[in-house]
Write an enzyme that holds these catalytic residues in place. Structure first.
Site, PDB file in Angstrom:
ATOM      1  N   CYS A 114       0.436  -1.163  -7.066  1.00  0.00           N
ATOM      2  CA  CYS A 114      -0.855  -1.869  -6.955  1.00  0.00           C
ATOM      3  C   CYS A 114      -1.965  -0.986  -6.399  1.00  0.00           C
ATOM      4  CB  CYS A 114      -0.690  -3.122  -6.113  1.00  0.00           C
ATOM      5  SG  CYS A 114       0.591  -4.199  -6.756  1.00  0.00           S
ATOM      6  N   HIS A 255      -7.310  -5.341  -3.508  1.00  0.00           N
ATOM      7  CA  HIS A 255      -6.274  -5.651  -4.493  1.00  0.00           C
ATOM      8  C   HIS A 255      -5.993  -7.151  -4.417  1.00  0.00           C
ATOM      9  CE1 HIS A 255      -2.667  -5.916  -6.700  1.00  0.00           C
ATOM     10  NE2 HIS A 255      -1.880  -6.060  -5.645  1.00  0.00           N
ATOM     11  N   ASN A 285      -1.683 -11.492  -9.613  1.00  0.00           N
ATOM     12  CA  ASN A 285      -1.599 -10.082  -9.222  1.00  0.00           C
ATOM     13  C   ASN A 285      -1.354  -9.249 -10.484  1.00  0.00           C
ATOM     14  OD1 ASN A 285      -0.810  -7.557  -8.307  1.00  0.00           O
ATOM     15  ND2 ASN A 285       0.531  -8.336  -6.693  1.00  0.00           N
TER      16      ASN A 285
END
Ligand code: COA
Length: 332
Positions: A114, A255, A285
């Site tokens: 990520c 993020h 996500n």
């Protein structure tokens, strides 16, 4: 010395939507639980034959179109992904570059989960400041649905697909320059979030298992705590190193993993709701794609203006982390 300017942004979101209600028919969960614990309401899922590079290409086309440079001027392509078209080789960046007709430019992938987009931003900045490259296309693209176990309610509620891209170009104007990028990693936390099978670190017989060979596994609760701690420390440090504070930031773009993580970091920095960019409710996500997809949202809704300062902050499997101070500097 050349400086690196963040010129443009683009994103691509697949059309198919997977809602919390849909997931409740697949595993023992509910819209109420997912919303309360994560803030996620829905995520987008790529088509069966749609690849990570297909999504990256669409995002990149927009970023190049909005950059004010011709695609023939791109001299490097870097893709951040943990769900490449092909594990090992060829890299997704080479496939994207060829699909875009960019010629024989340098192209490679990096794996930082990520945090991938912050990592490739730091690489682009370094190549440009060294004078080795002038216009670099960076892409975060993920088909996480391909590595998600849809029988595991602890992970399948979190992840989605999509892509985001940006063009980073050389400039002489220091006011346009990316101010700073910090990156770090700690492999001692590797087991918090990993795809334990399918590589040389896994038992050989697991390589024979077709289904589930590369599914993500996560210790959610521990990951949550380390994420809040690391993300907060990261932004406090980069702001202090550059003699800035939260009031200097126009857009905090973290993020997008979990609304509660984003809120905890925003609160620790005393940021207003308007400063904190949240897209997790509609995309879930999307790992390396989440930050550029979020930047694209504020670009397209008109709230990201020339010269405004973005603070990026990411955290992911590895563990990896990174933050960046980035003015939005479209070509004049
Ligand atoms: N629906 C309903 N119940 C669920 C569930 C789901 N989808 N997933 C887990 N549960 C249950 C657990 O089984 C547990 O039940 P128990 O108390 O009977 O044992 C309970 O909910 C609490 O589980 P826990 O894992 O402690 O929940 P949590 O509050 O930590 O939330 C996450 C789980 C995954 C949402 C949260 O930990 C998280 O977001 N972690 C970070 C994820 C992340 O950011 N990952 C990527 C980093 S880039």
């Amino acid at each position: 010395m050349a400086y690196a300017a963040f010129r443009s942004i683009g994103a691509y979101v697949p059309s198919k939507i997977l809602t919390n209600e849909d997931l409740a028919t697949m595993v023992d969960t509910s819209d109420e639980w997912i919303t309360k614990r994560t803030g996620i309401k829905e995520r987008h899922i790529a088509g069966e034959n749609e690849t990570t590079s297909d999504m990256g290409v669409e995002a990149a086309k927009l970023a190049i179109e909005r950059s004010g440079i011709d695609s023939s001027e791109i001299d490097m392509v870097i893709c951040a992904t943990i769900s490449p078209d092909y594990f090992c080789m060829p890299s997704t960046a080479t496939i994207i570059s060829t699909k875009l007709g960019l010629g024989n430019v340098t192209a490679f992938d990096i794996s930082a989960a990520c945090t991938g987009f912050v990592y490739i931003l730091s690489i682009a900045k370094a190549f440009i400041e060294s004078g080795m490259k002038k216009n670099i296309l960076i892409i975060g693209a993920e088909k996480l649905s391909a590595i998600t176990d849809y029988s595991d309610r602890g992970t399948c509620i979190l992840f989605g697909d999509g892509a985001g891209a940006a063009v980073i170009s050389a400039t002489d104007n220091k006011d346009e320059a990316i101010i700073d990028v910090h990156t770090g990693a700690d492999g001692s936390y590797a087991d918090l979030l990993m795809t334990p099978n399918g590589g040389t670190g896994s038992p050989h017989d697991s390589l024979d298992q077709e289904a589930g060979a590369c599914f993500m596994q996560m210790k959610g609760n521990e990951t949550f705590k380390v994420a809040v701690r690391t993300l907060t420390k990261d932004v406090v440090e980069i702001l202090a190193d550059n003699n800035l504070d939260g009031t200097d930031i126009n857009h905090f773009v973290p993020h997008q993993a979990n609304y509660r993580i984003i809120k905890a970091v925003g609160d620790a920095l005393k940021l207003t709701q308007k400063q904190v960019i949240v897209t997790v409710e509609k995309y879930g996500n999307t790992s390396g794609a989440s930050i550029p997809m979020a930047i694209n949202d504020i670009y397209e809704d008109g709230s990201l203006k020339e010269g405004e300062l973005m603070l990026l902050d990411a955290f992911g499997g590895g563990l990896t982390w990174g933050s960046a101070l980035v003015p939005f500097s479209p070509k004049k």
